[in-house]
Design a protein around this motif. Structure first.
Motif, mmCIF file in Angstrom:
data_model
loop_
_atom_site.group_PDB
_atom_site.id
_atom_site.type_symbol
_atom_site.label_atom_id
_atom_site.label_comp_id
_atom_site.label_asym_id
_atom_site.label_seq_id
_atom_site.Cartn_x
_atom_site.Cartn_y
_atom_site.Cartn_z
ATOM 1 N N ASP A 5 0.798 -1.224 0.000
ATOM 2 C CA ASP A 5 0.000 0.000 0.000
ATOM 3 C C ASP A 5 0.831 1.275 0.000
ATOM 4 O O ASP A 5 0.365 2.309 -0.460
ATOM 5 N N ARG A 27 2.073 -1.753 7.090
ATOM 6 C CA ARG A 27 1.946 -1.723 5.639
ATOM 7 C C ARG A 27 1.099 -2.926 5.242
ATOM 8 O O ARG A 27 1.212 -3.994 5.837
ATOM 9 N N THR A 28 0.252 -2.751 4.236
ATOM 10 C CA THR A 28 -0.611 -3.829 3.782
ATOM 11 C C THR A 28 -0.103 -4.386 2.464
ATOM 12 O O THR A 28 0.134 -3.636 1.516
ATOM 13 N N THR A 30 -1.023 -6.882 -0.616
ATOM 14 C CA THR A 30 -2.235 -7.408 -1.242
ATOM 15 C C THR A 30 -1.886 -8.205 -2.493
ATOM 16 O O THR A 30 -1.023 -7.795 -3.268
ATOM 17 N N SER A 65 -5.316 -9.840 1.586
ATOM 18 C CA SER A 65 -4.290 -8.926 2.091
ATOM 19 C C SER A 65 -3.781 -9.410 3.436
ATOM 20 O O SER A 65 -4.460 -10.162 4.136
ATOM 21 N N VAL A 67 -1.329 -7.708 6.874
ATOM 22 C CA VAL A 67 -0.702 -6.517 7.432
ATOM 23 C C VAL A 67 0.695 -6.876 7.908
ATOM 24 O O VAL A 67 0.882 -7.832 8.666
#
Length: 123
Positions: A5, A27-28, A30, A65, A67
């Motif tokens: 992200d 921060r993600t 995905t 996703s 984290v």
């Protein structure tokens, strides 16, 4: 296809001896592809002052996703004043293609104290 992200620089600050801010960031990661994607997380170079947690590797299904948490360890308190930099790299597996990187900078300031003949200054 894995995405992160934000790849903005992450910066932690504090004084020698401890007390760094922020406490941590997230921060993600995905999987924006149509197939499941494996991934791993590594810190380059190895940095004992830096910790990662959360989703450190595995497989993400399409549109799934995870984290990733980034923070400073207690070992940072023992560092001398200066700047320390490491990169958290997210790699697609198999194949080892870099899917994203987050540069992390730790700024350690000197202690406040008495120097010379009673003058106070930051060292």
């Amino acid at each position: 296809m894995l995405t992160i992200d934000s790849n903005e620089l992450v910066q932690f600050r504090g004084r020698a001896g401890g007390g760094f801010a922020p406490a941590g960031i997230a921060r993600t990661v995905t999987n924006s592809g149509k197939d499941a994607a494996g991934y791993s997380v590594a810190t380059i170079p190895a940095a004992p002052w830096l910790e990662t947690g959360g989703g450190l590797g595995g497989e993400l299904l399409p549109d799934e996703s995870v984290v990733l948490l980034i923070g400073v360890t207690s070992e940072a308190a023992a560092l001398a004043p200066g700047e320390y930099v490491a990169t958290v790299r997210i790699t697609s597996e198999p194949g080892g293609t870099a899917a994203g990187e987050v540069v992390v900078r730790l700024v350690v300031r000197g202690l406040r104290g008495m120097v010379g003949f009673g003058s106070r200054r930051e060292i």
